[in-house]
Design an enzyme around this catalytic site. Structure first.
Site, PDB file in Angstrom:
ATOM      1  N   ILE A 497      11.963  51.401  39.454  1.00 21.15           N
ATOM      2  CA  ILE A 497      11.456  50.407  38.495  1.00 21.15           C
ATOM      3  C   ILE A 497       9.976  50.114  38.708  1.00 21.15           C
ATOM      4  O   ILE A 497       9.388  49.307  37.981  1.00 21.15           O
ATOM      5  CB  ILE A 497      12.257  49.091  38.601  1.00 21.15           C
ATOM      6  CG1 ILE A 497      12.234  48.558  40.041  1.00 21.15           C
ATOM      7  CG2 ILE A 497      13.677  49.283  38.119  1.00 21.15           C
ATOM      8  CD1 ILE A 497      12.928  47.211  40.211  1.00 21.15           C
ATOM      9  N   GLY A 498       9.375  50.768  39.673  1.00 20.63           N
ATOM     10  CA  GLY A 498       7.954  50.561  39.910  1.00 20.63           C
ATOM     11  C   GLY A 498       7.425  51.500  40.977  1.00 20.63           C
ATOM     12  O   GLY A 498       8.162  51.929  41.869  1.00 20.63           O
ATOM     13  N   GLY A 500       3.733  51.960  43.389  1.00 20.13           N
ATOM     14  CA  GLY A 500       2.438  51.403  43.736  1.00 20.13           C
ATOM     15  C   GLY A 500       1.858  52.075  44.959  1.00 20.13           C
ATOM     16  O   GLY A 500       2.353  53.111  45.410  1.00 20.13           O
ATOM     17  N   GLY A 501       0.796  51.472  45.517  1.00 18.76           N
ATOM     18  CA  GLY A 501       0.147  52.051  46.687  1.00 18.76           C
ATOM     19  C   GLY A 501       1.054  52.094  47.903  1.00 18.76           C
ATOM     20  O   GLY A 501       0.831  52.872  48.825  1.00 18.76           O
ATOM     21  N   GLY A 503       4.400  52.746  47.758  1.00 19.49           N
ATOM     22  CA  GLY A 503       5.514  53.676  47.559  1.00 19.49           C
ATOM     23  C   GLY A 503       6.257  53.346  46.274  1.00 19.49           C
ATOM     24  O   GLY A 503       5.639  53.060  45.248  1.00 19.49           O
ATOM     25  N   LYS A 504       7.584  53.330  46.344  1.00 22.00           N
ATOM     26  CA  LYS A 504       8.390  53.114  45.141  1.00 22.00           C
ATOM     27  C   LYS A 504       9.282  51.880  45.283  1.00 22.00           C
ATOM     28  O   LYS A 504       9.662  51.497  46.382  1.00 22.00           O
ATOM     29  CB  LYS A 504       9.264  54.346  44.881  1.00 22.00           C
ATOM     30  CG  LYS A 504       8.467  55.629  44.633  1.00 22.00           C
ATOM     31  CD  LYS A 504       9.385  56.836  44.467  1.00 22.00           C
ATOM     32  CE  LYS A 504       8.573  58.108  44.230  1.00 22.00           C
ATOM     33  NZ  LYS A 504       9.423  59.314  44.112  1.00 22.00           N
ATOM     34  N   VAL A 505       9.606  51.288  44.117  1.00 20.09           N
ATOM     35  CA  VAL A 505      10.546  50.162  44.062  1.00 20.09           C
ATOM     36  C   VAL A 505      11.765  50.604  43.263  1.00 20.09           C
ATOM     37  O   VAL A 505      11.638  51.146  42.159  1.00 20.09           O
ATOM     38  CB  VAL A 505       9.902  48.921  43.402  1.00 20.09           C
ATOM     39  CG1 VAL A 505      10.906  47.783  43.358  1.00 20.09           C
ATOM     40  CG2 VAL A 505       8.663  48.497  44.156  1.00 20.09           C
ATOM     41  N   LYS A 519      11.971  47.728  47.864  1.00 17.47           N
ATOM     42  CA  LYS A 519      10.609  48.248  47.980  1.00 17.47           C
ATOM     43  C   LYS A 519      10.549  49.136  49.227  1.00 17.47           C
ATOM     44  O   LYS A 519      10.644  48.655  50.352  1.00 17.47           O
ATOM     45  CB  LYS A 519       9.636  47.074  48.093  1.00 17.47           C
ATOM     46  CG  LYS A 519       8.178  47.426  48.212  1.00 17.47           C
ATOM     47  CD  LYS A 519       7.393  46.115  48.241  1.00 17.47           C
ATOM     48  CE  LYS A 519       5.919  46.345  48.439  1.00 17.47           C
ATOM     49  NZ  LYS A 519       5.170  45.068  48.442  1.00 17.47           N
ATOM     50  N   ASP A 615      -4.354  39.110  46.870  1.00 22.07           N
ATOM     51  CA  ASP A 615      -4.187  40.215  45.934  1.00 22.07           C
ATOM     52  C   ASP A 615      -3.535  39.724  44.645  1.00 22.07           C
ATOM     53  O   ASP A 615      -2.580  40.311  44.142  1.00 22.07           O
ATOM     54  CB  ASP A 615      -3.345  41.327  46.566  1.00 22.07           C
ATOM     55  CG  ASP A 615      -3.515  42.669  45.851  1.00 22.07           C
ATOM     56  OD1 ASP A 615      -4.500  42.812  45.101  1.00 22.07           O
ATOM     57  OD2 ASP A 615      -2.671  43.560  46.030  1.00 22.07           O
TER      58      ASP A 615
END
Length: 820
Positions: A497-498, A500-501, A503-505, A519, A615
């Site tokens: 579902i996502g 990013g920097g 890895g994966k979610v 996550k 962030d």
């Protein structure tokens, strides 16, 4: 004068000019020729040639025996010849053993700065194990080494001494029952221009440090561009090591190499300051276009605290031709080393000298990045760095004589200090004993409850608890890896579902049917153990309806996995742009802003010390099934300053486009840094577009600049998300935009707190609601609870954020009074 004589003089002039020109061309090719030049291969039976230099054997007739004074002549050889270094292996096959106090005394022809290099290779010998040697070295009343024991590999210790007498004496003193040794020795004079007489300190700010009366020890000599430079390629036979292993984020730089463009005649540097091999390579700040990059490129070096340091920075623009002049800032431990490095002439080498004092943190961090001008693109490059330790007031360079250690280990403490310290130690011991008993009992009780909770059970043997990176209080959140694999169908790609920097979610379902987000840190992208730890500590510490809820973690099999509540509607960013999701209404956007502000306000005020998110961005604001906003991703979060401090000094981290310019320039972090980032998010919400969009015309690429310019022209409606034009009301828009602009003030002290932002957002929402329906005089009367809520209660932030109560009705009466 006759014409013949005139012709003869002209010819002589031409010949002399030609000879001088030839000498000017030939002299640089000859290299540097020092006035004093002593090169010794200790313990060797033969002279050794290395490049264009000859190391004299100290056992032959050519060696002046009066130079060395030692009780015994003991020469040893290595059992093997496998040693390698920048000087090759030949220097390290022999050594001279110094059994008692010994010294080398060299006649000096020219006063001034000299390099002194000791070569140590602690090889094993049948009689003498050089690794067991313990000794001290001094020169000109300076302590260079004290009770040092060489390591397992070749080490070259380089010192710079300003010799003011007709001789230089190097003293070797073995410790009791031990000995000293030396494989090779270099002593030679260096050009006067190499070191300045004084340097300006940036810490303490503005003070001058006189170098002429100090000794220097070379700590680091780094060549950027990830290229090493051997002594054979350096005019003064210096060794430069590659920079990449010292970089905090190597992916931020572009490695350059272009010797041909370097032109010493155009710059302030010379080949003695640094060779062509250094100025011809560089590491250039090169952020990626995804908007997620850190803004500064940073190199980190270990140093000894308790000393001052001389830092020399080398610059030369060897980039491909570019019409834009490269201007950037350089920071040294969060302070300006140079506010505006201007590389206006391509290929012209320059350098900067600065000084700093390292008190406690044993690091020197050097960063390059954007200047304080917001419109500039992050840029900058670095060609080389030299770090030299400066002898202290005790004329010592050894860590044993650190000024910090001198303060903490002094044996001359007054009796009353000793008494107070002893009593304090007893009190501390009693308190610690009480805490241990208290924690033990609490954990015992927690473990009894823990065994009844299936999903929070820690599987495996007791050693899994001992190896966990977290305290026992966090163990109730620890999930076995097998259960997480089961929940995510073995990390099925269909459940992602996502990305990013980190890895994966994945979307997951626990055994009791609870939907979760998993996550998983990637070993390739490497979120980092520190960020993993930070996020878990932050998530487990706070509970708030506008902060994403922490469920558990896993650190088995080198995995870094965090489990938190599943947010059905994903990120705010995806609902604003970059996807086909239905567009949010103005009311939804205001409520999401309000929810996010509540979460951040709680972080800033909900504990003794503020928690700075660091962030804040639309991708880190998640939406549940009812579009309730929750702040997520605490991997970069930082505890705020103590009560007597105004900021936290730390390296710049965050996301490009959202970074507080004050934090970026000064590397001083405050809660107002989050406020700035939230202001950027508010503009994203208002305009429904990315913070940086290179596909747009130049004047619109940067969202913040675009909105601020439109606001000044009174054309705010022109840049609002077209989906809002029929829904948004002018009064609400103006209030929202004014609040966002205040968040983006250049100076942090001019920005509102998150509490102030929250009040203004509630006000904007109430203005919107009042424009949509006629006001009712009964609203406030029928809800006395809201009108009695005090400002103090709100600003402090209750644990449950006022139990979910909307603040809209608090503003009803205020707005109506204005309308009336």
């Amino acid at each position: 004068m006759s014409l013949l004589h005139l012709n003869i003089e002209m010819k002589l002039y031409q010949i002399i000019s030609l000879v001088l020109s030839i000498l000017c061309l030939v002299y640089p090719l000859l290299g540097y020729v020092p006035d004093d030049n002593y090169l010794i291969n200790c313990g060797s039976l033969n002279d050794t040639t290395i490049g264009d230099r000859v190391f004299m054997a100290d056992t032959t007739n050519n060696f002046d025996s009066s130079v060395l004074s030692t009780p015994e002549t003991i020469l040893v050889s290595a059992n093997s010849s496998s040693v390698s270094s920048t000087y090759g292996s030949i220097l390290y096959q022999t050594a001279r053993i110094l059994k008692g106090p010994s010294n080398y005394k060299f006649p000096i022809k020219k006063n001034g700065w000299h390099f002194v290099r000791f070569h140590f290779s602690p090889f094993h010998h049948d009689v003498y194990n050089l690794k067991s040697a313990i000794f001290s070295v001094s020169a000109q009343n300076y302590t260079l080494l004290k009770n040092v024991q060489p390591g397992n590999s070749v080490e070259v210790k380089e010192y710079s001494l300003n010799v003011t007498s007709n001789s230089l004496v190097l003293d070797f003193t073995p410790s009791a029952s031990s000995f000293a040794f030396l494989n090779a020795l270099e002593v030679f004079s260096i050009p006067d221009e190499l070191f300045p007489s004084t340097i300006k300190m940036i810490d303490p700010q503005g003070e001058l440090e006189t170098l002429e009366s100090r000794a220097l020890e070379t700590v680091m000599r780094i060549n950027m561009g990830n290229v090493s430079v051997s002594p054979h390629d350096d005019t003064l036979w210096r060794s430069w090591v590659p920079d990449l292993s010292y970089m905090a984020n190597a992916n931020l730089v572009q490695l350059l190499r272009n010797n041909a463009v370097v032109n010493y005649t155009e710059g302030a540097s010379t080949e003695y300051i640094a060779p062509l091999s250094v100025y011809g390579t560089a590491s250039r700040l090169h952020p990626s276009g995804d908007g997620e990059s850190l803004v500064n490129a940073t190199w980190s070096f270990d140093v000894d605290p308790g000393f001052s340091y001389f830092v020399r920075l080398h610059f030369c623009d060897i980039s491909p031709p570019d019409p834009n002049i490269m201007i950037f800032s350089v920071f040294l431990n969060s302070k300006y080393a140079d506010r505006t490095v201007n590389l206006s002439i391509a290929g012209a080498p320059i350098y900067r000298d600065v000084g700093t004092t390292i008190n406690t943190d044993p690091k020197i961090n050097i960063s390059i990045g954007r200047t304080g001008v917001l419109s500039t693109v992050p840029d900058g490059l670095l060609n080389g760095v030299e770090i030299m330790k400066i002898s202290n007031l005790d004329s010592s360079l050894d860590t044993a004589d650190s000024r910090i250690q001198a303060l903490t280990t002094s044996s001359k403490m007054k009796p009353w200090i000793i008494v107070i310290s002893s009593v304090g130690a007893i009190v501390v011991a009693l308190i610690l004993g009480f805490l241990i008993v208290f924690v033990f009992r609490r954990n015992k009780k927690a473990n009894m409850v823990h065994t009844t909770q299936e999903h929070f059970t820690t599987y495996g043997k007791d050693n899994s608890l001992e190896t966990s990176m977290f305290s026992r209080s966090k163990m109730s959140y620890r999930f076995p890896f097998a259960e997480i694999k089961e929940a995510t169908d073995d990390f099925s790609e269909s459940l992602i579902i996502g990305i990013g920097g980190f890895g994966k979610v994945y979307k997951g379902v626990l055994r009791d049917g609870t939907e979760v987000a998993v996550k998983r840190g990637s070993s390739q992208l490497d979120q980092g153990i520190e960020e993993f730890r930070t996020e878990i500590e932050m998530l487990s510490k706070f509970r708030h309806r506008h902060l994403v809820s922490f469920i558990g973690y896993c650190d088995e099999n080198n995995e870094t996995i965090i489990i938190y509540e599943y947010m059905e509607n994903g990120t705010l960013k995806n609902h604003l742009y970059g996807s086909n999701l239905p567009k949010l209404s103005w009311k939804q956007r205001l409520e999401i802003c309000i929810g996010s502000a509540r979460g951040l306000h709680y972080l800033h005020t909900g504990s003794d010390k503020a928690i700075i998110h660091r962030d804040v961005k639309s991708a880190n604001i998640l939406l549940d099934s009812l579009f309730l906003a929750k702040v997520a991703d605490f991997g970069l979060s930082k505890t705020g300053p103590d009560m007597d401090k105004t900021h936290v000094s730390t390296a710049v981290k965050g996301s490009f486009g959202y970074l507080d310019p004050e934090y970026l320039i000064r590397q001083q972090l405050t809660e107002k840094s989050d406020v700035y980032s939230f202001g950027v998010v508010m503009f994203e919400i208002l305009c429904g577009r990315a913070v940086i969009d290179p596909s747009l015309p130049r004047e619109m690429v940067n969202l913040v600049e675009c909105v601020l310019n439109s606001s000044k022209k009174g054309e705010l409606e022109k840049i609002v998300d077209p989906h809002l034009l029929e829904d948004i009301k002018h009064e609400s828009l103006v209030k929202f935009a004014e609040t966002a602009e205040k968040c983006l003030a250049e100076s942090g002290v001019d920005r509102p707190t998150m509490g102030d932002v929250l009040w203004n957002l509630e006000y904007a929402l109430q203005q919107y609601i009042n424009d949509k329906r006629p006001p009712s005089n009964n609203d406030v009367e029928n809800n006395p609870t809201f009108t009695s809520l005090s400002t103090t209660e709100f600003s402090m932030g209750s644990v449950d954020d006022l139990a979910g109560v909307s603040m809209s009705k608090v503003f009803s009466e205020m707005v109506r009074s204005e309308i009336a």
